[in-house]
Every structure is written in structure tokens, then in C-alpha cells.
Scaffold this motif. Structure first.
Motif, PDB file in Angstrom:
ATOM      1  N   ARG A  59      -4.760  -1.346  -7.432  1.00  0.00           N
ATOM      2  CA  ARG A  59      -5.758  -1.338  -6.358  1.00  0.00           C
ATOM      3  C   ARG A  59      -3.938  -1.423  -5.062  1.00  0.00           C
ATOM      4  O   ARG A  59      -3.735  -0.209  -4.196  1.00  0.00           O
ATOM      5  N   ILE A  60      -3.197  -2.326  -5.535  1.00  0.00           N
ATOM      6  CA  ILE A  60      -2.036  -2.464  -4.455  1.00  0.00           C
ATOM      7  C   ILE A  60      -0.799  -1.560  -5.486  1.00  0.00           C
ATOM      8  O   ILE A  60       0.004  -1.351  -4.491  1.00  0.00           O
ATOM      9  N   GLU A  63      -1.483   1.190  -6.181  1.00  0.00           N
ATOM     10  CA  GLU A  63      -1.889   2.585  -5.557  1.00  0.00           C
ATOM     11  C   GLU A  63      -1.649   2.996  -4.134  1.00  0.00           C
ATOM     12  O   GLU A  63      -1.448   4.199  -3.455  1.00  0.00           O
ATOM     13  N   THR A  64      -1.832   1.755  -3.742  1.00  0.00           N
ATOM     14  CA  THR A  64      -1.243   1.212  -2.300  1.00  0.00           C
ATOM     15  C   THR A  64       0.298   1.862  -2.444  1.00  0.00           C
ATOM     16  O   THR A  64       0.612   2.619  -1.325  1.00  0.00           O
ATOM     17  N   PHE A  65       1.394   1.544  -2.996  1.00  0.00           N
ATOM     18  CA  PHE A  65       2.535   1.441  -2.951  1.00  0.00           C
ATOM     19  C   PHE A  65       3.064   2.799  -3.485  1.00  0.00           C
ATOM     20  O   PHE A  65       3.533   3.387  -3.147  1.00  0.00           O
ATOM     21  N   ARG A 108       0.486   5.629  -4.135  1.00  0.00           N
ATOM     22  CA  ARG A 108      -0.362   7.588  -3.907  1.00  0.00           C
ATOM     23  C   ARG A 108      -0.017   7.161  -2.674  1.00  0.00           C
ATOM     24  O   ARG A 108       0.509   8.198  -1.786  1.00  0.00           O
ATOM     25  N   ASP A 109      -0.266   5.991  -2.192  1.00  0.00           N
ATOM     26  CA  ASP A 109      -0.601   6.037  -0.654  1.00  0.00           C
ATOM     27  C   ASP A 109       0.893   6.059   0.170  1.00  0.00           C
ATOM     28  O   ASP A 109       1.165   6.779   1.280  1.00  0.00           O
ATOM     29  N   GLN A 110       1.636   5.465  -0.738  1.00  0.00           N
ATOM     30  CA  GLN A 110       3.579   5.096  -0.393  1.00  0.00           C
ATOM     31  C   GLN A 110       3.469   3.982   1.426  1.00  0.00           C
ATOM     32  O   GLN A 110       4.095   3.929   2.051  1.00  0.00           O
ATOM     33  N   HIS A 111       2.083   3.678   1.140  1.00  0.00           N
ATOM     34  CA  HIS A 111       1.799   2.203   2.055  1.00  0.00           C
ATOM     35  C   HIS A 111       2.974   0.755   1.852  1.00  0.00           C
ATOM     36  O   HIS A 111       3.365   0.994   0.297  1.00  0.00           O
ATOM     37  N   ARG A 112       3.736   0.438   2.302  1.00  0.00           N
ATOM     38  CA  ARG A 112       4.517  -0.684   1.938  1.00  0.00           C
ATOM     39  C   ARG A 112       4.172  -2.306   2.686  1.00  0.00           C
ATOM     40  O   ARG A 112       4.942  -3.003   2.116  1.00  0.00           O
ATOM     41  N   LYS A 113       2.555  -2.336   2.360  1.00  0.00           N
ATOM     42  CA  LYS A 113       2.212  -3.133   3.136  1.00  0.00           C
ATOM     43  C   LYS A 113       1.177  -3.854   2.214  1.00  0.00           C
ATOM     44  O   LYS A 113      -0.558  -1.954   2.283  1.00  0.00           O
ATOM     45  N   ALA A 114       0.066  -4.544   1.151  1.00  0.00           N
ATOM     46  CA  ALA A 114      -1.625  -4.729   1.239  1.00  0.00           C
ATOM     47  C   ALA A 114      -1.893  -6.422   1.201  1.00  0.00           C
ATOM     48  O   ALA A 114      -1.005  -6.479   1.544  1.00  0.00           O
TER      49      ALA A 114
END
Length: 533
Positions: free
Chosen positions: A383-384, A386-388, A390-396
Motif C-alpha cells: 500500500r505504501i 502504491e501511494t508513492f 501510482r498516487d504520486q504522494h510523498r507521505k505515508a
């Protein structure tokens, strides 16, 4: 009111004679010993900031005490930044950086650094007197400007040149300043602690703060005409300082105002404010906007410059935007724009370029079952990822109950990111030395190739995983490497892991998370509904 022409800072005499004394020391050394001048400019700033915290702090005051009683923490306390405003804050930070460079850099300090520090200090002192002078008549005239011709020339130019040419003399002077800085810091810390013990009970301090508040209100009621703070010059100086801290010498003509062809502006050409090169490859460009405009306003223009450079060199540069106060970076081939606190080094930008083609998809790589075997640990890692990716988020944020294996989970995540080419260096932060030792032992057991380094006990060793307490890392961020370049620049780490990530940690040490341009993973056992998002 007229003051002696012997100093640019004579207007400080009525209310701040101690600041005037330190500022005059800086002026006296400007030509003869620029290193000492930068030191005393920083010292003057430190005393001015301490005065502001006494005047505006305490119960009911507008300033909150930061996590640590040093100049960097004082300057970057949000309530202080709000009080002084971005223009004056940028000048203060320039003085701080030049002073730190003078104390720690083994290279000689150029005379222009001393002049820049004094010029910025003049504007800071002007702002202080305009807002806090006890009598309106003691405020400096709005048209007053810094005069370099008031700085005393050295008694003997030949002697000064001989001193500047002697490396031994430079080293001795730097060591003496470092010792003096340490002694003054220890003395000031003792005075602050003594004042803090009695501050809330001291009626005299309460009267003093009331008097300062009245003076501030009187000054606000009679605003002076607009003073020219030379914000554009400060912006350029600050950008140069940040670039040099990242190792960019800016000593080639093509580094600034580089002409490009193919711009859709009728003339077909444009001039890039800064280009950061590796040989003939443009690694990055910097678009500098005016101080009063958003740093992101130049995004489209910078992209057009990048297009021109890509057509002429075959390489697309990373894009930076800045107005001197705010900075952002954008590799438009891989990710959206994001805020940063400075610039990346040559090696970090080269790695950024390399990763455009070598970084592997996280979803396709297996997770090391030898590190984590439980299904929920592997689900958390996926899941982390995917966050980095696919979602291009930088925080988890990882929420796991105590004993569920948070440390092993994050070690397996680090292993995955390293094998995929997403992370070269990792920082693991904990709030106690015992937890740092546990984390180091866990990395040695499960990921020995990462060469874990305990920064609490061994600050000089290099590795791929660094483990530290928050206060230790705060101190290391401000340390130079002896060459004017920071050891831990904004791009040094690709991933930061925050153990026991909860609100109090973020509020106290958020400067760390804001400073580094890295992916961020928080670990906590706190129930999800109690987490301050």
C-alpha cells in the motif's frame, strides 16, 4: 535625529547600545578581516532576535519559544516568521548562513561576503528601530541607506594581504572564532535559562514588555514613508548562497543568464536565470521571480526554457522556481512540482536524471520474505508502494499495534525501494537513544548491506541507512562540511522514516521534515481516529 557618521548603525544607540557595539565590531573588520566581520554580523543578529523574544514572548506574547534555544530554531519558529515577515526573515537567514560559513568554512571568506552581511544587517536593524524605538523621534529616516564608504579601511593594505594569503593565519582565525562562538553561545544559554526561571514572576519584565508594546503601537500609528529594503538584491544573494551550499560554484559565464533559442516570444530567444551543468549536460535550470510574486508564477516560462535546452542538448533539465523566500522543484518527466528548502547537489541531480530510465516499478518486485513473513506486513508495504508510485504522494502513515513488527516492516520497505532504485540513502528518526540503538541492530540483522550508521555515536561515518534522534539531526542539518557545502543537503536522503510519528513530534521537529526533499513514512501505534492529520 542625527547620529555619528562613523557607523551605519548609529540609530541603534538610544535603545540598543549593545547591538550597536557588536555591529561596529563587524564594520571595523569588514575590509581587514571579512571572516570576523561575518561572525559579528551574525552575533548582532543573534542579540537582536533574543531581544525580540524577550519583548514579544512570555505569557500573552506573540512569540512562542522554539524546540531549542539557538538562532536557527528562533528564526524558523512560525510565530517569529509571521512577526518579521518574509522580506526581513530572508535577510536574517542570509546573515545567519554567512556567519556560519565564516566560522566553519576552511576557505578564506571574500570581502563581498562581509559587505553583504553588513548590508543585510543594516536593513534588519532599520526594521527593528522603525517598529520598536521607544521614541518616534529616534526612528531612522526612511531614506537612510547603507553606506559602504563608512566602513574603515585596514591600517595597512600590505599586512591585510599578507594575512589573507596565509593559510595558517586563516585556520588560526577560524579556530579562534569557533571557540569564541562556542563560549558566547554557552554564556547566552546560561543567561536565557536564568531569565526563563524568573520570567513569569518578574514584574519588571512585565512593565518592560508593556513599554515595548506601547512604543510599537506608537510607531505603527505614525508609519514612515516606504523604506527600500533592496529585496531583489537579497533574493539574488540568498539564491547564490543556497546554490553554493549545494556545491554549485557559479564561476562560469554560462551559469547565469544563459541564452536559449526557440522561445515563442517573437524574438525567438530567452535568458535562463541559472543553468546547473554537468559537463555539457544541463542538469537543472532556476527561474527566479520577483520577491513579491509567487515562486510558481514562472512555471510555464521555465518549462519553455527546458524545452529549448532539451532541443539543443538532447537532455531535459530539472526545473526550479524561486522568489528568494519560496522554492519548488519539478522533474516534469516523472512527478508534479513540489516545495523544497534549497537546491540539490550535482550528484543528486545526476541521480535524478538516471532514475528517469533505471527506476523499476515497485509493484513488480517481490518483498523479501526473509525480513517480513506476515501477510499484513506485506500488505502495508504494497500500500505504501502504491501511494508513492501510482498516487504520486510523498507521505505515508503506517498504523500498527505495538509488537506487530513496525520496524521489520519498514526495513523490508527500505530493501524494496533500494532494489528498485528509488532510494539510495535513508534516514530513520527516533525520539530516544534506546530506540535508535534498537533500530540500528535491527537493520544490521535484516539488511546488513545497507551499512547502518548510528549518528548519535558516530557522526562521521558514511552509509546508506542513517539512524538518529531528532535533536541530533537538527544539529547536523546546520553543520557544514568545511568547504562551505552542507554535509546533509536537502536532497541527501530519498526516504525518511519517523518512528512514533504523532502530533507532538511533528510540531516540535517539523523543520526536519520540511528541510529534506524525501519520501516520508510515519510509524505509529496510535489509533487512527486520534491522529492529527
Amino acid at each position: 535625529m542625527s547620529y555619528s557618521a562613523a557607523s551605519n548603525f548609529g540609530f541603534l544607540q538610544p535603545d540598543w547600545p549593545d547591538l550597536l557595539a557588536e555591529a561596529r565590531r563587524a564594520e571595523a573588520a569588514a575590509h581587514a578581516d571579512p571572516r570576523t566581520a561575518c561572525f559579528y554580523a551574525r552575533r548582532t543578529l543573534e542579540l537582536a532576535v533574543a531581544w525580540l523574544y524577550r519583548a514579544e514572548g512570555g505569557r500573552g506574547g506573540s512569540l512562542r519559544m522554539p524546540y531549542k534555544a539557538d538562532l536557527s530554531a528562533f528564526l524558523f519558529e512560525p510565530s517569529f516568521q509571521q512577526l518579521v515577515g518574509p522580506a526581513v526573515h530572508a535577510k536574517m537567514d542570509v546573515i545567519r548562513r554567512l556567519g556560519n560559513k565564516a566560522v566553519h568554512d576552511v576557505r578564506s571568506v571574500p570581502a563581498q561576503d562581509a559587505l553583504a552581511a553588513l548590508r543585510e544587517l543594516f536593513h534588519v536593524a532599520f526594521w527593528l528601530a522603525q517598529h520598536y524605538a521607544r521614541r518616534v523621534g529616534d526612528r531612522p529616516a526612511a531614506g537612510l541607506q547603507f553606506r559602504a564608504d563608512l566602513l574603515p579601511l585596514p591600517a595597512s593594505t600590505a599586512v591585510a594581504q599578507e594575512q589573507a594569503a596565509s593559510r595558517a593565519a586563516q585556520a588560526t582565525a577560524r579556530e579562534a572564532l569557533a571557540k569564541q562562538a562556542q563560549a558566547l553561545a554557552e554564556r547566552d544559554a546560561a543567561l536565557r535559562e536564568a531569565a526563563a526561571r524568573h520570567a513569569e514572576l518578574d514584574a519588571e519584565l512585565a512593565r518592560y514588555r508593556a513599554e515595548i508594546a506601547a512604543a510599537k503601537a506608537a510607531n505603527a500609528a505614525q508609519p514612515a514613508t516606504e523604506h527600500d529594503y533592496h529585496e531583489a538584491a537579497t533574493r539574488d544573494l540568498f539564491i547564490d548562497l543556497l546554490l553554493k551550499e549545494a556545491g554549485w560554484a557559479l564561476d562560469q559565464k554560462r551559469d547565469r543568464e544563459f541564452e536559449v533559442q526557440g522561445m515563442p516570444n517573437g524574438q525567438g530567444k530567452g535568458f535562463v536565470d541559472y543553468v546547473l551543468w554537468s559537463g555539457e549536460i544541463p542538469l537543472a535550470i532556476v527561474e527566479a521571480k520577483r520577491s513579491r510574486r509567487s515562486a510558481k508564477e514562472g512555471e510555464q516560462q521555465a518549462r519553455l526554457y527546458a524545452d529549448c535546452l532539451e532541443r539543443s542538448t538532447g537532455h531535459r533539465p530539472v526545473i526550479y522556481g524561486t522568489n528568494g523566500y519560496e522554492h519548488w522543484v519539478w522533474d516534469d518527466t516523472t512527478s508534479p512540482p513540489r516545495p523544497v528548502q534549497g537546491f540539490h547537489t550535482r550528484d543528486e541531480l545526476e541521480l535524478m536524471h538516471q532514475r528517469r530510465t533505471t527506476r523499476k516499478p515497485l509493484a513488480r518486485l517481490p518483498i523479501a520474505a526473509s525480513i517480513v513473513e506476515r501477510h499484513y506486513q506485506q500488505r502495508a508495504i504494497r500500500r505504501i508502494a502504491e501511494t508513492f508510485e501510482r498516487d504520486q504522494h510523498r507521505k505515508a502513515l503506517v498504523v500498527m499495534a505495538t509488537g506487530a513488527g513496525k520496524t521489520r516492516t519498514v526495513i523490508a520497505l527500505v530493501d524494496l525501494l533500494m532494489r528498485a532504485g528509488w532510494a539510495k540513502r535513508v534516514l530513520f528518526l527516533a525520539d530516544r537513544v534506546a530506540l535508535v540503538n534498537q533500530a540500528v541492530n535491527a537493520f544490521k540483522a535484516h539488511l546488513p548491506d545497507a551499512a547502518p550508521v548510528n549518528l548519535v555515536t558516530d557522526r562521521a561515518t558514511e552509509g546508506r541507512v542513517y539512524v538518529s534522534t531528532y535533536p541530533t539531526m537538527m544539529g547536523l542539518i546546520n553543520e557544514g562540511a568545511g568547504s562551505g557545502q552542507r554535509r546533509f543537503g536537502v536532497g541527501h536522503f530519498d526516504l525518511i522514516v519517523v518512528d512514533e510519528a504523532h502530533r507532538s513530534i511533528y510540531q516540535k521537529y517539523r523543520a526536519i521534515f520540511s528541510y529534506f526533499d524525501a519520501l516520508l513514512v510515519g510509524l505509529t501505534a496510535t489509533p487512527k481516529d486520534e491522529i492529527d492529520r
